[in-house]
Design an enzyme around this catalytic site. Structure first.
Site, short mmCIF file in Angstrom:
data_model
loop_
_atom_site.label_atom_id
_atom_site.label_comp_id
_atom_site.label_asym_id
_atom_site.label_seq_id
_atom_site.Cartn_x
_atom_site.Cartn_y
_atom_site.Cartn_z
N LYS A 1 0.87 -1.18 0.00
CA LYS A 1 0.00 0.00 0.00
C LYS A 1 0.90 1.23 0.00
O LYS A 1 1.77 1.36 0.87
CB LYS A 1 -0.92 0.06 1.22
CG LYS A 1 -1.78 1.33 1.18
CD LYS A 1 -2.87 1.35 2.22
CE LYS A 1 -2.42 1.89 3.53
NZ LYS A 1 -3.54 2.16 4.45
N GLN B 1 -12.02 8.84 10.91
CA GLN B 1 -11.97 7.41 11.18
C GLN B 1 -12.92 7.00 12.30
O GLN B 1 -13.38 5.85 12.34
CB GLN B 1 -10.51 7.05 11.50
CG GLN B 1 -10.19 5.57 11.54
CD GLN B 1 -10.43 4.83 10.25
OE1 GLN B 1 -10.07 5.27 9.17
NE2 GLN B 1 -11.08 3.67 10.35
N GLY C 1 -5.24 5.17 17.27
CA GLY C 1 -4.74 6.38 16.61
C GLY C 1 -3.23 6.46 16.47
O GLY C 1 -2.72 7.11 15.56
N ASP D 1 0.04 5.53 15.28
CA ASP D 1 0.62 4.67 14.23
C ASP D 1 1.96 5.22 13.76
O ASP D 1 2.43 4.88 12.70
CB ASP D 1 -0.36 4.55 13.05
CG ASP D 1 -0.77 5.91 12.50
OD1 ASP D 1 -0.30 6.94 13.02
OD2 ASP D 1 -1.56 5.93 11.53
N GLY E 1 -3.68 -1.08 18.18
CA GLY E 1 -3.87 -1.30 16.73
C GLY E 1 -3.00 -0.33 15.94
O GLY E 1 -3.32 0.86 15.84
P1 NAD Z 1 -8.79 13.15 11.51
O1 NAD Z 1 -7.78 14.19 11.14
O2 NAD Z 1 -10.07 13.07 10.76
O3 NAD Z 1 -9.16 13.29 13.08
C1 NAD Z 1 -8.16 13.58 14.03
C2 NAD Z 1 -8.72 13.37 15.43
O4 NAD Z 1 -7.67 13.65 16.38
C3 NAD Z 1 -9.87 14.30 15.77
O5 NAD Z 1 -10.73 13.64 16.67
C4 NAD Z 1 -9.15 15.46 16.47
O6 NAD Z 1 -10.00 16.22 17.29
C5 NAD Z 1 -8.12 14.69 17.26
N1 NAD Z 1 -6.98 15.52 17.65
C6 NAD Z 1 -6.27 16.37 16.86
N2 NAD Z 1 -5.31 16.97 17.59
C7 NAD Z 1 -5.42 16.49 18.87
C8 NAD Z 1 -4.71 16.72 20.09
N3 NAD Z 1 -3.70 17.59 20.14
N4 NAD Z 1 -5.08 16.03 21.19
C9 NAD Z 1 -6.11 15.14 21.14
N5 NAD Z 1 -6.81 14.88 20.01
C10 NAD Z 1 -6.47 15.55 18.90
O7 NAD Z 1 -7.98 11.78 11.46
P2 NAD Z 1 -8.58 10.30 11.33
O8 NAD Z 1 -8.59 9.90 9.91
O9 NAD Z 1 -9.82 10.19 12.13
O10 NAD Z 1 -7.41 9.46 12.03
C11 NAD Z 1 -7.21 9.53 13.43
C12 NAD Z 1 -5.88 8.91 13.78
O11 NAD Z 1 -5.90 7.52 13.46
C13 NAD Z 1 -4.67 9.49 13.02
O12 NAD Z 1 -3.59 9.59 13.93
C14 NAD Z 1 -4.39 8.44 11.97
O13 NAD Z 1 -3.04 8.45 11.55
C15 NAD Z 1 -4.73 7.18 12.74
N6 NAD Z 1 -5.02 6.01 11.92
C16 NAD Z 1 -4.58 4.81 12.39
C17 NAD Z 1 -4.83 3.65 11.66
C18 NAD Z 1 -4.38 2.32 12.19
O14 NAD Z 1 -4.43 1.33 11.47
N7 NAD Z 1 -4.00 2.23 13.44
C19 NAD Z 1 -5.52 3.75 10.44
C20 NAD Z 1 -6.01 4.97 10.01
C21 NAD Z 1 -5.76 6.11 10.77
#
Ligand code: NAD
Length: 319
Positions: A66, A137, A218, A220, A290
């Protein structure tokens, strides 16, 4: 090779398809039939990130990569900030077999991973779901979680409170009551999903009651953090891949602080494959770290290709 465009994915791959594909993928990893190649991730400047997650699943006959990243300027151009594509190859010959739009698939496979952890590790009588995070997400995680337990209520906290009503709308669609709460009210939750891009811990150990299951989704990459490391020391910790968990996952902080060791972390695939115990008591805290592995992307992409072929929707091209 076959092309399955992003626009087709929503009509092809369901949350249930993703759940089945990711469960099989985690179990294959635990049986050493599938492994992830080293991750490449580069900062491109101005907040842009790009990387490659790849692997080989011998049992599933799947090899691929990917390619994807985060482009914060996209929203202003009418595109989503996360962009990814999956490329599949024949593991015997190296020939490309498919290119698949990876944006919705990433959301589905990430939601499936936390739902699998809830299905396997949360108490059967879990009633209150706590959400920490309300971004793109979060709604996928919420919908997938609601399929594996009979929740009676959803409580949620977000760093940016203005984003919470969107999560409330999803909860209403699911027919569940919703309440925005301060973090200390997370003690009421039986299951907590964290899905933020936070650089420092929001959820503290004192915010979590005995018997809770957490899916921390979150973190990653190096430098992200959602929960207090002391919480991992209190919990039985599970993950998708131990190597990623201790380097780029939530466990990176507890390991660096000397609170837990890599040997203390159980791959969820081992629980699925019947090789390790899951929850051991009703008051144990279980925590799934995760991190998101390349094999998950390959698993859902190959599911999309199979379904597109079955329905005559895949586009054939010569390369
Ligand atoms: P998004 O940008 O749509 O949402 C970000 C979220 O983080 C929001 O709820 C926001 O309010 C919060 N946030 C931002 N700054 C913050 C802070 N300083 N303190 C606390 N919360 C804060 O992103 P998303 O697409 O919802 O992804 C969320 C996270 O999940 C990202 O870090 C992304 O990289 C991660 N992710 C992980 C996987 C995995 O497989 N583990 C897959 C996809 C996304």
């Amino acid at each position: 090779m076959l092309i399955v465009p992003e626009a087709l994915i929503a009509g092809l791959v369901t949350a249930e398809d993703a759940f089945g594909a990711i469960e099989a993928c985690f179990a294959a990893m635990a049986r050493d039939e599938a492994y992830n190649f080293p991750v490449i991730r580069e900062a491109l400047g101005e907040g842009r990130q790009y990387g490659f997650k790849s692997g080989l699943d011998r049992a599933g006959g799947v090899m691929g990569v990917k390619a994807g990243g985060y482009f914060p300027g996209n929203a202003a151009k009418g595109m989503i900030n996360h962009q990814s594509s999956v490329f599949l190859f024949n593991p015997e010959t190296g020939r490309p077999t498919a290119m698949v739009g990876g944006n919705l698939l990433t959301a589905l496979r990430t939601a499936a991973a936390s739902a699998i952890s809830i299905d396997r590790l949360a108490r059967k009588d879990a009633k209150v779901l706590g959400m920490v995070g309300a971004g793109h997400q979060a709604q996928f995680q919420l919908r997938a979680a609601a399929k594996v337990r009979e929740f009676e209520k959803v409580i949620a906290w977000n760093y940016h409170p203005d984003m919470l009503p969107k999560l409330g709308e999803v909860t209403a669609e699911l027919g569940l009551p919703f309440e925005a709460v301060p973090l200390d009210r997370m003690v009421e939750a039986d299951v907590i999903v964290t899905i933020t891009s936070s650089p420092a811990a929001s959820l503290m150990s004192a915010h979590v009651s005995p018997g809770t299951h957490l899916a921390c989704m979150g973190t990653d990459t190096i430098g992200k953090q959602e929960v207090e490391p002391a919480l991992l020391a209190r919990a039985r910790v599970f993950t998708d891949e131990v190597a990623q968990s201790v380097t780029i996952g939530e466990a990176q902080h507890a390991v660096a602080a000397g609170l837990i060791r890599a040997e203390d972390i159980t791959p969820i695939g081992a629980v699925i494959a019947g090789l390790a115990e899951g929850r051991q008591s009703d008051d144990q805290i279980t925590l799934f770290d995760g991190t998101g592995v390349g094999l998950q992307d390959l698993a859902v992409a190959s599911t999309a290709v199979r379904l597109a072929e079955e329905r005559g929707l895949a586009i054939k091209v010569e390369v």
